[in-house]
Design a protein around this motif. Structure first.
Motif, short mmCIF file in Angstrom:
data_model
loop_
_atom_site.label_atom_id
_atom_site.label_comp_id
_atom_site.label_asym_id
_atom_site.label_seq_id
_atom_site.Cartn_x
_atom_site.Cartn_y
_atom_site.Cartn_z
N PRO A 83 -13.40 23.23 -40.22
CA PRO A 83 -13.26 24.68 -40.00
C PRO A 83 -11.97 24.97 -39.24
CG PRO A 83 -14.75 23.76 -38.38
CD PRO A 83 -14.39 22.62 -39.30
N ASN A 84 -11.49 26.18 -39.34
CA ASN A 84 -10.29 26.59 -38.64
C ASN A 84 -10.50 28.01 -38.13
OD1 ASN A 84 -7.73 26.72 -37.60
ND2 ASN A 84 -6.67 26.80 -39.57
N PRO A 85 -10.77 28.20 -36.86
CA PRO A 85 -10.65 27.27 -35.73
C PRO A 85 -11.71 26.17 -35.76
CG PRO A 85 -10.57 29.56 -34.99
CD PRO A 85 -11.04 29.57 -36.39
N ILE B 277 -9.53 17.22 -27.38
CA ILE B 277 -8.18 17.78 -27.45
C ILE B 277 -8.20 19.17 -26.83
CG2 ILE B 277 -6.33 18.55 -28.99
CD1 ILE B 277 -7.15 16.39 -30.94
N THR B 278 -7.27 19.45 -25.96
CA THR B 278 -7.19 20.74 -25.27
C THR B 278 -7.11 21.87 -26.29
OG1 THR B 278 -6.03 19.70 -23.43
CG2 THR B 278 -5.91 22.11 -23.58
N GLN B 279 -7.86 22.94 -26.05
CA GLN B 279 -7.85 24.03 -27.01
C GLN B 279 -6.47 24.69 -27.05
OE1 GLN B 279 -10.91 26.82 -25.88
NE2 GLN B 279 -9.54 27.98 -24.55
N GLY B 280 -6.13 25.18 -28.24
CA GLY B 280 -4.83 25.80 -28.46
C GLY B 280 -4.47 25.75 -29.93
N ILE B 281 -3.22 26.03 -30.24
CA ILE B 281 -2.72 26.02 -31.61
C ILE B 281 -1.90 24.76 -31.83
CG2 ILE B 281 -1.25 27.21 -33.29
CD1 ILE B 281 -2.06 29.82 -31.99
N TYR B 282 -2.15 24.09 -32.96
CA TYR B 282 -1.48 22.84 -33.28
C TYR B 282 -1.03 22.85 -34.74
CZ TYR B 282 -3.69 21.11 -28.99
OH TYR B 282 -4.09 20.94 -27.69
N TYR C 139 0.38 17.70 -34.06
CA TYR C 139 1.46 18.00 -33.12
C TYR C 139 1.14 19.26 -32.33
CZ TYR C 139 4.38 14.74 -35.78
OH TYR C 139 4.90 13.62 -36.40
N SER C 140 1.64 19.31 -31.09
CA SER C 140 1.52 20.52 -30.27
C SER C 140 2.54 21.54 -30.75
CB SER C 140 1.77 20.19 -28.80
OG SER C 140 3.13 19.87 -28.60
N ILE D 3 -3.37 24.94 -37.22
CA ILE D 3 -4.79 25.00 -36.93
C ILE D 3 -5.00 25.44 -35.49
CG2 ILE D 3 -5.34 23.17 -38.59
CD1 ILE D 3 -5.80 21.34 -36.10
N GLN D 4 -6.21 25.87 -35.19
CA GLN D 4 -6.56 26.27 -33.83
C GLN D 4 -7.80 25.50 -33.38
OE1 GLN D 4 -7.35 30.47 -33.29
NE2 GLN D 4 -6.89 30.38 -31.11
N ILE D 5 -7.77 25.01 -32.16
CA ILE D 5 -8.91 24.32 -31.57
C ILE D 5 -9.46 25.17 -30.43
CG2 ILE D 5 -9.65 22.26 -30.30
CD1 ILE D 5 -7.46 20.72 -31.77
N ILE D 6 -10.76 25.46 -30.51
CA ILE D 6 -11.42 26.31 -29.50
C ILE D 6 -12.67 25.58 -29.02
CG2 ILE D 6 -12.60 28.48 -29.07
CD1 ILE D 6 -10.90 29.79 -31.17
N HIS D 7 -12.82 25.45 -27.70
CA HIS D 7 -14.00 24.81 -27.12
C HIS D 7 -14.84 25.85 -26.39
CE1 HIS D 7 -12.39 21.01 -28.29
NE2 HIS D 7 -11.38 21.09 -27.45
#
Length: 322
Positions: free
Chosen positions: A252-254, A298-303, A273-274, A318-322
């Motif tokens: 999924p994205n995020p 992995i720290t949440q944010g955009i990668y 990559y950051s 992609i975006q990672i959200i916790h």
């Protein structure tokens, strides 16, 4: 028999006529020369500044002037919604109601017919730059007057443009930096309008915001359409870069815990990559068509994720959200 053939031909051709886009160069693909700098919307043939100085981005500038390239540029990383070009507009400045809100426009290929119903559509994406303010009331407006100026910065804005009305607009505050958001709707023309504009046509009192630390607001714009049919996926040209979206699916994205990557070709390598280009994660695999990676730590944010297959490679945001 000849009459029957003629009728069949006309029936087959009529959807193509109806689907005609009345906005020439609606995806900003055609340009006069690849010499980009601040405020060069006029490089996209037919388009011009109506208020202030909008930016033009094209993949042709990736080497010579990368701050105006695609997908990487001064505002972040974003693939074009269609083709290899798009524009950006600054639409809001928190705490400064007299600040300009950029508007662009161009002549239609033919005037609208009063009383006729038209489907209007365009796409926006919130820029990556940290601290930007997100807004609603982004829209499309028509005019019988050409308000633009191809080679100059227009200021101050014509008061007749900010009327708290538009042909179509969004009431939803758009915050998506990953995907393109379509703004669309039907509009019944009440005059023979022959000029179309994009921007914010509502004053601050009628505009909702999610205020960021910088206070300013900027969006990418692409794939502008006005026609008789609701061709919501109208595209005047799909680039080779966008073809990779058909071949690779990332979801999924995020993402929260696990990210899944699937491809019609064998996956050979993954790299994450950051936003500043630091390698966060890398994995080589033995040719799988589907694989999962954990993003829980992995720290949440955009990668950016780079996927290498035995056929090609693609880079996605992609975006990672916790």
């Amino acid at each position: 028999m000849k009459k029957l053939v003629l009728i069949v031909v006309c029936l087959l051709c009529s959807p193509l006529v109806n689907a005609q886009n009345l906005v020439p160069n609606g995806s900003f693909e055609q340009y006069d020369t690849c010499m980009m700098s601040t405020g060069t919307i006029f490089r996209a043939i037919g388009w011009e500044n109506v208020v202030a100085d909008a930016e033009y981005f094209n993949s042709c500038a990736n080497i010579s002037e990368p701050t105006f390239g695609i997908p990487q540029n001064v505002f972040g990383y974003q693939m074009a919604e269609d083709g290899d070009a798009y524009v950006s507009l600054v639409l809001y400045s928190y705490g400064n109601p007299n600040a300009w809100s950029e508007i662009i426009g161009r002549q239609l290929s033919q005037p609208l017919v009063a009383g006729q119903k038209y489907y209007c559509s365009f796409y926006v994406s919130f820029i990556d730059s940290l601290g930007c303010t997100a807004i609603n009331k982004i829209g499309m407006k028509f005019s019988t007057v050409n308000h633009g100026c191809p080679w100059c910065i227009v200021s101050p804005p014509d008061p007749s443009l900010i009327t708290n009305t538009a042909a179509i607009y969004t009431n939803t505050i758009i915050t998506d930096k990953i995907n393109w958001t379509q703004i669309s709707g039907w509009y019944i023309a009440d005059s023979a309008y022959d000029y179309v504009m994009l921007g914010r046509f509502f004053d601050y009192a009628h505009t909702d915001t999610i205020v960021g630390s910088s206070g300013s607001c900027c969006y990418y714009f692409d794939n502008v359409y006005v026609g008789l049919d609701s061709v919501s996926n109208y595209h005047e040209g799909i680039s080779d870069l966008n073809n990779s979206f058909i071949q690779i699916n990332i979801y999924p994205n995020p993402a929260n815990q696990t990210l899944t990557i699937s491809s019609i070709n064998d996956i050979e390598n993954l790299e994450l990559y950051s936003m500043v280009g630091k390698l966060i994660y890398a994995e080589s695999v033995e040719r799988k068509k589907t694989m999962n990676i954990s993003v829980a730590n992995i720290t949440q944010g955009i990668y950016f994720i780079k996927v290498l297959t035995n056929n090609n490679y693609t880079v996605r945001k992609i975006q990672i959200i916790h």
